[in-house]
Design a protein around this motif. Structure first.
Motif, PDB file in Angstrom:
ATOM      1  N   ALA A  30      11.804 -13.900   3.384  1.00  0.00           N
ATOM      2  CA  ALA A  30      10.786 -12.874   3.148  1.00  0.00           C
ATOM      3  C   ALA A  30      11.033 -11.659   4.040  1.00  0.00           C
ATOM      4  N   GLY A  31      11.406 -11.912   5.284  1.00  0.00           N
ATOM      5  CA  GLY A  31      11.691 -10.818   6.207  1.00  0.00           C
ATOM      6  C   GLY A  31      12.896 -10.005   5.786  1.00  0.00           C
ATOM      7  N   THR A  44      10.430  -6.702  10.131  1.00  0.00           N
ATOM      8  CA  THR A  44      10.788  -6.993  11.525  1.00  0.00           C
ATOM      9  C   THR A  44       9.926  -8.124  12.074  1.00  0.00           C
ATOM     10  N   LEU A  45       8.629  -8.047  11.830  1.00  0.00           N
ATOM     11  CA  LEU A  45       7.716  -9.085  12.317  1.00  0.00           C
ATOM     12  C   LEU A  45       8.079 -10.458  11.746  1.00  0.00           C
ATOM     13  N   LEU A  46       8.330 -10.503  10.428  1.00  0.00           N
ATOM     14  CA  LEU A  46       8.691 -11.783   9.797  1.00  0.00           C
ATOM     15  C   LEU A  46       9.983 -12.349  10.384  1.00  0.00           C
ATOM     16  N   LEU A  47      10.969 -11.477  10.583  1.00  0.00           N
ATOM     17  CA  LEU A  47      12.242 -11.946  11.140  1.00  0.00           C
ATOM     18  C   LEU A  47      12.086 -12.403  12.586  1.00  0.00           C
ATOM     19  N   LYS A  64       8.085  -2.574   9.383  1.00  0.00           N
ATOM     20  CA  LYS A  64       7.401  -3.311  10.457  1.00  0.00           C
ATOM     21  C   LYS A  64       7.129  -4.747  10.037  1.00  0.00           C
ATOM     22  N   LEU A  65       6.726  -4.934   8.769  1.00  0.00           N
ATOM     23  CA  LEU A  65       6.485  -6.280   8.266  1.00  0.00           C
ATOM     24  C   LEU A  65       7.767  -7.101   8.279  1.00  0.00           C
TER      25      LEU A  65
END
Length: 195
Positions: free
Chosen positions: A172-173, A139-142, A136-137
């Protein structure tokens, strides 16, 4: 069976045509329009559409909980829509020359790796693994990174700050995306060993 693979979600309904599922289907149908806007250079339109569909990503989950319309199909549609948006966006950005081919391949290779796990999961009666927080992290970063990369691109608005912040979040993503993928591989191997 490892505890992380034990189904913990209780589904409210088996119905397909729930309000949250319709929202997810509309989001999926918006992917070609979104990519077309990037390809033709309508960056503002693409970003507005991305914001709208990003908001619906939150709305469908909220509505599902509020109306007690959580479904197994909805739980599967959500990550599929996110992955397709990410892969379609990086492909469109590569077409515009805003991201290099190797960045697209890094993200694509991770999903190919996960697709290779499907036969093992099916053999054990599973369709997918539960979404983990690292994924989830990532995906959110991307999803934050890609519009910034678009805004920072030389053929777009060309904001240097958006370019550098976008690439920082993008790297990072991608790292979190791959870390989540490796966790899925580990869980699948545990599953295969334990049964």
């Amino acid at each position: 069976m490892p505890s992380s693979l034990v189904p913990q979600q209780q589904w409210d309904t088996d119905a397909v045509w729930t309000i949250p599922n319709v929202i997810s289907f509309v989001r999926l149908l918006g992917i070609p329009a979104f990519c077309w806007l990037i390809v033709i250079g309508n960056d503002l339109g693409a970003i507005i559409l991305l914001v709208v569909f990003g908001a619906t990503d939150w709305v469908d989950g909220f509505v599902a909980r509020r109306l007690k319309q959580r479904t197994q199909l909805g739980a599967r549609l959500d990550p599929i829509a996110d992955r397709l948006y990410i892969l379609a966006t990086v492909a469109a950005l590569m077409f515009r020359g805003l991201v290099p081919w190797w960045f697209v391949m890094i993200l694509f290779a991770r999903d190919v790796m996960l697709a290779c796990l499907l036969p093992i999961l099916k053999r054990h009666g599973l369709v997918s693994l539960p979404v983990n927080y690292v994924g989830k992290l990532g995906t959110l970063l991307l999803l934050f990174a890609l519009p910034l990369i678009l805004l920072g691109g030389h053929s777009s608005i060309g904001w240097p700050a958006a370019h550098w912040i976008g690439w920082f979040l993008g790297v990072a993503g991608a790292l979190a995306y791959w870390a989540a993928g490796l966790l899925y591989v580990r869980e699948t191997l545990h599953l295969a060993k334990d049964r």
